[in-house]
Design an enzyme around this catalytic site. Sequence first.
Site, PDB file in Angstrom:
ATOM      1  N   LYS A 183      12.449  43.318  11.380  1.00 14.14           N
ATOM      2  CA  LYS A 183      12.032  42.529  12.537  1.00 14.14           C
ATOM      3  C   LYS A 183      13.000  41.374  12.792  1.00 14.14           C
ATOM      4  CE  LYS A 183       8.528  39.665  12.345  1.00 14.14           C
ATOM      5  NZ  LYS A 183       7.145  39.125  12.231  1.00 14.14           N
ATOM      6  N   ASP A 198       6.540  42.141  16.663  1.00 11.59           N
ATOM      7  CA  ASP A 198       5.726  41.130  15.983  1.00 11.59           C
ATOM      8  C   ASP A 198       4.260  41.408  16.311  1.00 11.59           C
ATOM      9  OD1 ASP A 198       5.439  40.375  18.616  1.00 11.59           O
ATOM     10  OD2 ASP A 198       5.875  38.248  18.264  1.00 11.59           O
TER      11      ASP A 198
END
Length: 219
Positions: A120, A138
Amino acid sequence: MNPEKCRELFRRLSLAIPEPTTELVHASTFELLIAVILSAQATDKGVNIATAKLFPVANTPQAILDLGIEGLEGYIKTIGLYRSKAKNIMATCRLLVERYNGEVPNTREALESLPGVGRKTANVILNTAFGHPTIAVDTHIFRLGNRIGLAPGKTPLEVENKLMKVVPKEYLRDAHHLLILHGRYVCVARKPKCGECVIYDLCEFKAKSTPASAAVEAI
């Protein structure tokens, strides 16, 4: 969600959010990297408060190494998990100095080799700093992918892979921030603000509330 609906969805979001970008305050790729590492399980606002004091004092890998771990902790102790984050940041800064001449690398493999940097975080850096068409999933994007029927998936990676397939090419670079900002301010977790939503009629969420005719017509 079919391609036509998906393209219209991103067209509207791009009009509603004309300058989609991160809300983490930074003046360099290195500052962005540190801010993103700190942002795990923390708010952008909280990170910005801490880095507003840290970056004027230390905003390069060597400068943070010179602070020492206790010195760094003093600046970030208001952020959750600050001790483990401080250790990761120190280790990352050491690698940046020793392996990358103090510069943040621009490949996924190199970024993910840094302590505290997972997929991420790497996606955020690749997208925001280097302009790559990546999507960092997210909590907001994971929620939207499933809630509105854009890219349903049981894991962040599954949602990411589906988004990379369904998002129209012309919106891939901005899709990450368009979805995050829409999720942060409109399609919020507990009580989505459907009355303010510009994609209300495109959304496939079964529990939608008041129709957003005015918002849809305005866009």
